[in-house]
Structure formats: C-alpha cells, structure tokens
Write a protein that holds these residues in place. Sequence first.
Motif, PDB file in Angstrom:
ATOM      1  N   PHE A 108       0.899  -1.226   0.111  1.00 40.06           N
ATOM      2  CA  PHE A 108       0.023  -0.036   0.132  1.00 40.06           C
ATOM      3  C   PHE A 108       0.866   1.336  -0.080  1.00 40.06           C
ATOM      4  CE2 PHE A 108      -3.440  -2.751   1.419  1.00 40.06           C
ATOM      5  CZ  PHE A 108      -4.419  -2.291   0.435  1.00 40.06           C
ATOM      6  N   PHE A 109       2.060   1.392   0.404  1.00 41.90           N
ATOM      7  CA  PHE A 109       2.921   2.430   0.228  1.00 41.90           C
ATOM      8  C   PHE A 109       3.347   2.716  -1.061  1.00 41.90           C
ATOM      9  CE2 PHE A 109       7.595   3.792  -0.185  1.00 41.90           C
ATOM     10  CZ  PHE A 109       7.318   4.916   0.655  1.00 41.90           C
ATOM     11  N   ALA A 165       1.245   1.696  -3.435  1.00 40.32           N
ATOM     12  CA  ALA A 165       0.126   2.137  -3.971  1.00 40.32           C
ATOM     13  C   ALA A 165      -0.273   3.621  -3.808  1.00 40.32           C
ATOM     14  CB  ALA A 165      -1.124   1.224  -3.641  1.00 40.32           C
ATOM     15  N   GLY A 166       0.247   4.245  -2.612  1.00 38.08           N
ATOM     16  CA  GLY A 166       0.037   5.529  -2.295  1.00 38.08           C
ATOM     17  C   GLY A 166       0.862   6.297  -3.377  1.00 38.08           C
ATOM     18  N   ILE A 167       2.332   6.099  -3.422  1.00 37.64           N
ATOM     19  CA  ILE A 167       3.409   6.641  -4.345  1.00 37.64           C
ATOM     20  C   ILE A 167       2.495   6.560  -5.884  1.00 37.64           C
ATOM     21  CG2 ILE A 167       5.549   6.745  -5.620  1.00 37.64           C
ATOM     22  CD1 ILE A 167       6.690   5.554  -2.929  1.00 37.64           C
ATOM     23  N   GLU A 168       2.070   5.458  -6.396  1.00 40.83           N
ATOM     24  CA  GLU A 168       1.520   5.269  -7.434  1.00 40.83           C
ATOM     25  C   GLU A 168       0.283   6.578  -7.796  1.00 40.83           C
ATOM     26  OE1 GLU A 168       0.164   1.233  -7.857  1.00 40.83           O
ATOM     27  OE2 GLU A 168       1.962   0.946  -9.146  1.00 40.83           O
ATOM     28  N   LEU A 169      -0.616   6.457  -6.698  1.00 41.63           N
ATOM     29  CA  LEU A 169      -1.733   7.435  -6.637  1.00 41.63           C
ATOM     30  C   LEU A 169      -1.184   9.062  -6.790  1.00 41.63           C
ATOM     31  CD1 LEU A 169      -4.626   8.100  -6.488  1.00 41.63           C
ATOM     32  CD2 LEU A 169      -4.728   7.697  -3.947  1.00 41.63           C
ATOM     33  N   LYS A 170      -0.186   9.236  -5.853  1.00 42.33           N
ATOM     34  CA  LYS A 170       0.121  10.744  -5.982  1.00 42.33           C
ATOM     35  C   LYS A 170       0.763  10.854  -7.415  1.00 42.33           C
ATOM     36  CE  LYS A 170       1.718  14.460  -3.782  1.00 42.33           C
ATOM     37  NZ  LYS A 170       2.957  14.308  -2.799  1.00 42.33           N
ATOM     38  N   ARG A 171       1.522  10.001  -8.006  1.00 41.56           N
ATOM     39  CA  ARG A 171       1.981  10.205  -9.397  1.00 41.56           C
ATOM     40  C   ARG A 171       1.063  10.467 -10.234  1.00 41.56           C
ATOM     41  NH1 ARG A 171       2.639   8.418 -13.666  1.00 41.56           N
ATOM     42  NH2 ARG A 171       4.244   9.021 -15.162  1.00 41.56           N
ATOM     43  N   GLU A 172       0.054   9.529 -10.343  1.00 39.79           N
ATOM     44  CA  GLU A 172      -1.043   9.856 -11.066  1.00 39.79           C
ATOM     45  C   GLU A 172      -1.782  11.116 -11.132  1.00 39.79           C
ATOM     46  OE1 GLU A 172      -2.267   7.929 -13.625  1.00 39.79           O
ATOM     47  OE2 GLU A 172      -0.658   6.384 -13.477  1.00 39.79           O
ATOM     48  N   LEU A 173      -1.803  11.502  -9.826  1.00 40.03           N
ATOM     49  CA  LEU A 173      -2.282  12.876  -9.479  1.00 40.03           C
ATOM     50  C   LEU A 173      -1.661  14.069 -10.050  1.00 40.03           C
ATOM     51  CD1 LEU A 173      -3.825  12.112  -6.066  1.00 40.03           C
ATOM     52  CD2 LEU A 173      -5.327  12.550  -8.207  1.00 40.03           C
ATOM     53  N   VAL A 174      -0.453  13.900  -9.749  1.00 39.50           N
ATOM     54  CA  VAL A 174       0.512  15.203 -10.315  1.00 39.50           C
ATOM     55  C   VAL A 174       1.183  15.245 -11.394  1.00 39.50           C
ATOM     56  CG1 VAL A 174       0.845  15.572  -7.835  1.00 39.50           C
ATOM     57  CG2 VAL A 174       2.531  14.259  -9.033  1.00 39.50           C
ATOM     58  N   GLY A 189       1.199   2.934   5.669  1.00 43.88           N
ATOM     59  CA  GLY A 189       1.849   2.873   4.284  1.00 43.88           C
ATOM     60  C   GLY A 189       1.312   3.805   3.260  1.00 43.88           C
ATOM     61  N   VAL A 190      -0.125   3.768   3.137  1.00 47.63           N
ATOM     62  CA  VAL A 190      -0.454   4.774   2.152  1.00 47.63           C
ATOM     63  C   VAL A 190      -0.228   6.285   2.290  1.00 47.63           C
ATOM     64  CG1 VAL A 190      -2.770   5.443   0.919  1.00 47.63           C
ATOM     65  CG2 VAL A 190      -2.420   3.025   1.623  1.00 47.63           C
ATOM     66  N   ALA A 191      -0.460   6.592   3.618  1.00 50.16           N
ATOM     67  CA  ALA A 191      -0.111   8.156   3.981  1.00 50.16           C
ATOM     68  C   ALA A 191       1.209   8.478   3.678  1.00 50.16           C
ATOM     69  CB  ALA A 191      -0.567   7.960   5.276  1.00 50.16           C
ATOM     70  N   GLU A 200       9.924   4.625  -5.386  1.00 48.30           N
ATOM     71  CA  GLU A 200       8.930   3.472  -5.881  1.00 48.30           C
ATOM     72  C   GLU A 200       9.814   2.600  -6.748  1.00 48.30           C
ATOM     73  OE1 GLU A 200       4.690   2.975  -8.735  1.00 48.30           O
ATOM     74  OE2 GLU A 200       6.155   4.839  -8.721  1.00 48.30           O
ATOM     75  N   HIS A 201      10.738   3.046  -7.272  1.00 51.70           N
ATOM     76  CA  HIS A 201      11.626   2.227  -8.158  1.00 51.70           C
ATOM     77  C   HIS A 201      12.299   1.222  -7.360  1.00 51.70           C
ATOM     78  CE1 HIS A 201      14.281   0.719 -11.547  1.00 51.70           C
ATOM     79  NE2 HIS A 201      15.154   1.125 -10.792  1.00 51.70           N
ATOM     80  N   LEU A 202      12.863   1.640  -6.277  1.00 52.07           N
ATOM     81  CA  LEU A 202      13.689   0.682  -5.008  1.00 52.07           C
ATOM     82  C   LEU A 202      12.701  -0.212  -4.546  1.00 52.07           C
ATOM     83  CD1 LEU A 202      15.929   3.675  -3.759  1.00 52.07           C
ATOM     84  CD2 LEU A 202      16.396   1.671  -5.443  1.00 52.07           C
ATOM     85  N   VAL A 203      11.463   0.364  -3.951  1.00 50.50           N
ATOM     86  CA  VAL A 203      10.550  -0.566  -3.354  1.00 50.50           C
ATOM     87  C   VAL A 203       9.516  -1.291  -3.923  1.00 50.50           C
ATOM     88  CG1 VAL A 203       8.810  -0.042  -1.345  1.00 50.50           C
ATOM     89  CG2 VAL A 203      10.845   1.261  -1.554  1.00 50.50           C
ATOM     90  N   ARG A 204       9.077  -1.084  -5.286  1.00 46.48           N
ATOM     91  CA  ARG A 204       8.168  -1.923  -5.988  1.00 46.48           C
ATOM     92  C   ARG A 204       8.586  -3.355  -6.005  1.00 46.48           C
ATOM     93  NH1 ARG A 204       4.155  -1.094  -9.798  1.00 46.48           N
ATOM     94  NH2 ARG A 204       4.451   1.108  -9.698  1.00 46.48           N
ATOM     95  N   PRO A 205       9.990  -3.642  -6.435  1.00 46.14           N
ATOM     96  CA  PRO A 205      10.338  -5.072  -6.592  1.00 46.14           C
ATOM     97  C   PRO A 205      10.388  -5.737  -4.985  1.00 46.14           C
ATOM     98  CG  PRO A 205      12.214  -3.607  -7.480  1.00 46.14           C
ATOM     99  CD  PRO A 205      11.047  -2.664  -6.772  1.00 46.14           C
ATOM    100  N   LEU A 206      10.416  -5.029  -4.054  1.00 43.12           N
ATOM    101  CA  LEU A 206      10.119  -5.727  -2.652  1.00 43.12           C
ATOM    102  C   LEU A 206       8.935  -5.890  -2.609  1.00 43.12           C
ATOM    103  CD1 LEU A 206      11.127  -6.427   0.023  1.00 43.12           C
ATOM    104  CD2 LEU A 206      11.176  -3.987   0.861  1.00 43.12           C
ATOM    105  N   SER A 207       7.892  -4.748  -2.925  1.00 44.60           N
ATOM    106  CA  SER A 207       6.571  -5.171  -2.745  1.00 44.60           C
ATOM    107  C   SER A 207       5.993  -6.482  -3.743  1.00 44.60           C
ATOM    108  CB  SER A 207       5.698  -3.729  -3.092  1.00 44.60           C
ATOM    109  OG  SER A 207       4.445  -3.987  -3.244  1.00 44.60           O
ATOM    110  N   ALA A 208       6.448  -6.394  -5.022  1.00 47.37           N
ATOM    111  CA  ALA A 208       5.760  -7.199  -5.810  1.00 47.37           C
ATOM    112  C   ALA A 208       6.619  -8.610  -5.622  1.00 47.37           C
ATOM    113  CB  ALA A 208       6.132  -6.483  -7.362  1.00 47.37           C
TER     114      ALA A 208
END
Length: 465
Positions: free
Chosen positions: A88-89, A91-100, A246-248, A270-278
């Motif tokens: 969800f962390f 996901a929060g970055i993805e959402l922020k990036r989509e918004l800006v 995580g989202v916040a 996000e590039h660093l953490v996404r592999p850890l998440s996925a």
Amino acid sequence: MTALRAPARKFLGRLSLPERTFVADALRTETVGGVLLLLATIAALIWANTPLHDSYASVAHFHLGPAALGLDLSVEHWAADGLLAVFFFVAGIELKRELVAGDLRDPKAALLPVVAAVCGMAVPALVYALTNALGGGSLDGWAVPTATDIAFALAVLAVIGTSLPSALRAFLLTLAVVDDLFAILIIAIFFTEDIDLAALGGAVIGLAVFWLLLRKGIRGWYVYVPLALVIWGLMYNSGVHATIAGVAMGLMLRCHRREGEEHSPGEHIEHLVRPLSAGLAVPLFALFSAGVVVSGSALGDVFTRPETLGVVLGLVVGKAVGVFGGTWLTARFTRATLNEDLAWADVAAVATLAGIGFTVSLLIGELAFQGDEALTDEIKAAVLVGSVIAAALATALLKIRNAKYRALCEVEERDDDRDGVPDIYEEDDPAYHLRMAEIYERKAAEHRRLAEVKGGAGAGDDGPA
C-alpha cells in the motif's frame, strides 16, 4: 451562426513517451511479481491440501513479536498487516504520481478511468448485495469482490502470451490505482471499530514528522525506515488498519520533477521499493492467505452459499459489467472517441480481466468475516474460483484479438533509426525524416555496391569461358 464544438477527446489513444516509459517499467516489475504471486498461490494450495497441511496451519498461526508493544502477531497476521503495508506504500506513491504527473492530472482525461473504476467497484458490491438479499446471506462481505489485482492480471497476460498495446495496459494500471484508492477508503471507513485515540494521535504526529523531514530535504533511509516502523506500530495499535500508514507515507512523497531532475524522489523510491512489494511482500501474503482446503464438495459449496456465490458473481459479472458500462457511458456522454486501432471488444476483454481480484479481496475477506474461520476460508475459495473464471474468460476474449495486439505492439516498438525512441513518436519530427532518408540512402548504396561486386565477379567468371 453555428457554435463551434470542441473536438472529441481520444480514448485509449497513444501515450506520451515519458508516460509510456513509466508504464512499461512499472508493469514489467508487476508482471514478474505477478508470476511470483501465482507461484506462491499454487504453493499455498499444495501445502494446505497435502499431508503437510498441519504444518501449514502451524506456521501460519505461529506467533512472534514484542507483546509489550501489542505486536505479538501470527505469521499470517504479520503478512496481512505488515508486508501489505509495503504494497500500500507503493500504491500511495502510484496514486500521488497519477494525480500530479499521470493520467489523473487532467480532470477531463481522468474522468473516464475514474468513473470506470468506481462503477467497477459499485456494480460488484451491488451484485453481492442482491445475491445475499435474495439468498438470505450476510451482507458483511459486500466489499470483497470490489478489488482488482493488477499483478495477478499481468501474470495471466504473461502466462497466456498476450501482448496488450500500451494504451490498454495503461488503462488497466490506472483502473488498479483508483481501485486501490477506494479499497483503502473502504478498509479505513468500514473495517475500523475500536479506536485508541492516544495511539492514533501518536501515528498522526509521526506522519507530521515524516512530512516535515521530507519538506526539509532530509535524506537517509536510516532516518525514514525506523520512523516508518514507529508510525506503522502506532497505527496498528490505534485500531485503524495498519496498511493505512503505508498509504499515507506514500502520498507524502514528492512525485513531480524539478528542473534538472531525471526522477522525482517518489519515482526513485517507488523504483527501489516496488520489487520488494511485488517480489516479496505480496507473494508472502498470498502464501499464508491462499492456503484453503480445496475439494469437490468445497468447490460445489462456493456456488450454493449466498456469501460465496455473491463473491464469484461480483468478480466475474459485476466487474466486467461495471468497468465496461462505466467506460462506455462516460465515453458516450463526454463524446470521447475510441482509438481507431481498437474496438469496444478490447475494452470488454480488459473489463473481464479486471475481475481478477486477489490480494486486496483476500485481505477484505479476512476483515469482513473476522472471527468466523470457516466462512473466511470459504470466501477465500470463492475469490480464487471467481478470479480463475475471470482469467479464463479474459484469456478467451484476448486471444481472439491477439494478432491485432501483436501488430500494434510491433508498430509501437519499431525503432529503425536505433536512437532509443520508438519511430511512432518521431513521425512528426522533420529531423526524424531526415535521419530515415539518410538510413535508406545508405542501405540503397550498400545494395548497389553489392550488386556491382556480384556483377563484376560474374563478368570475370564468364570471360575465360
């Protein structure tokens, strides 16, 4: 005098080059993670349905963690509340990036995927509610079929060998991002019961410190990781689901690039953490959440009990109808025109693929029927069955158009001048046409030279004869 009308917007049109590059990188990681997720799910099902099933339960229910801090949790609990906070962390970055910086930045462009995602959550919930109202079941699981698992959907695409054009993949990714946002709101609003105000206040103060450090430009993982763990622990003890922390934190990261920056801090993290998440967090969650006992009678019960039938119908029927219906209606009333290379059948296939609801659906299923272990397992089985049916239907629909998709992907990837930029993005650039003319001239000259060499060799051979 006739009023001039604004030109109709293009739906599923070509992405900008930076957006296409970002989407490709994100989906590449999610695809690998999706395959790992699929393997973890298969491993969980095998582990739980063989003579080793007792060891599965023992490991999943083994407790560890500091009890004094209220964190003496089972392994299954750590996976759901701890590891998914990483998911969800991101996901929060993805959402922020989509918004800006992404598709959600422009309200007009964002309207279509947002409405599609909202309808794709509302209709499954309605299907579940109607099924249980008519069948006399519990309405507690209304939110279970509302989620889409982008990683699992991409794993299905990888396994069946279907190449979706970048516009369809971006649409699926945007759907999943908005979907995650509403799933977060559902968890925060509907699955929070007793609130510990002191712990919640501490978490809020921790988030404020996190935000302040970011704004001051303080760097160093050794500052943020311990702080993030403290915020997570306080959020967990507050009674609010810990993944909200995580989202916040993800939403607080800056995701727009400043002058001279190749990547924003949010994109870099996000590039660093996404592999850890996925690659780790989500597969481990699946390993300890998807291990349900599967038998002929258990699968039969999925279609007879209203709670489980509602989940299956919500994922298979509700998602497809909701996403497609929301998309078509929005395009109809905003006069958005579909990309001429695609058809509404392609949107229907992606809408069906969105019925693969796994990670968040399993999490919500655990929250909705907490305390009823038997029904929780049945709901998990229903999520698996519904996702498999949705995947099979989507596979059939996508395979029909796979030749078209492959041709579109080849056009998108073609780079004849080998400058690293697909030619389709340079077609309106005079410099590109000049480069291509030079390339063709060099090739023509090479062909002429080879022909002359071959002709000369032929004349020499014929002379003595």
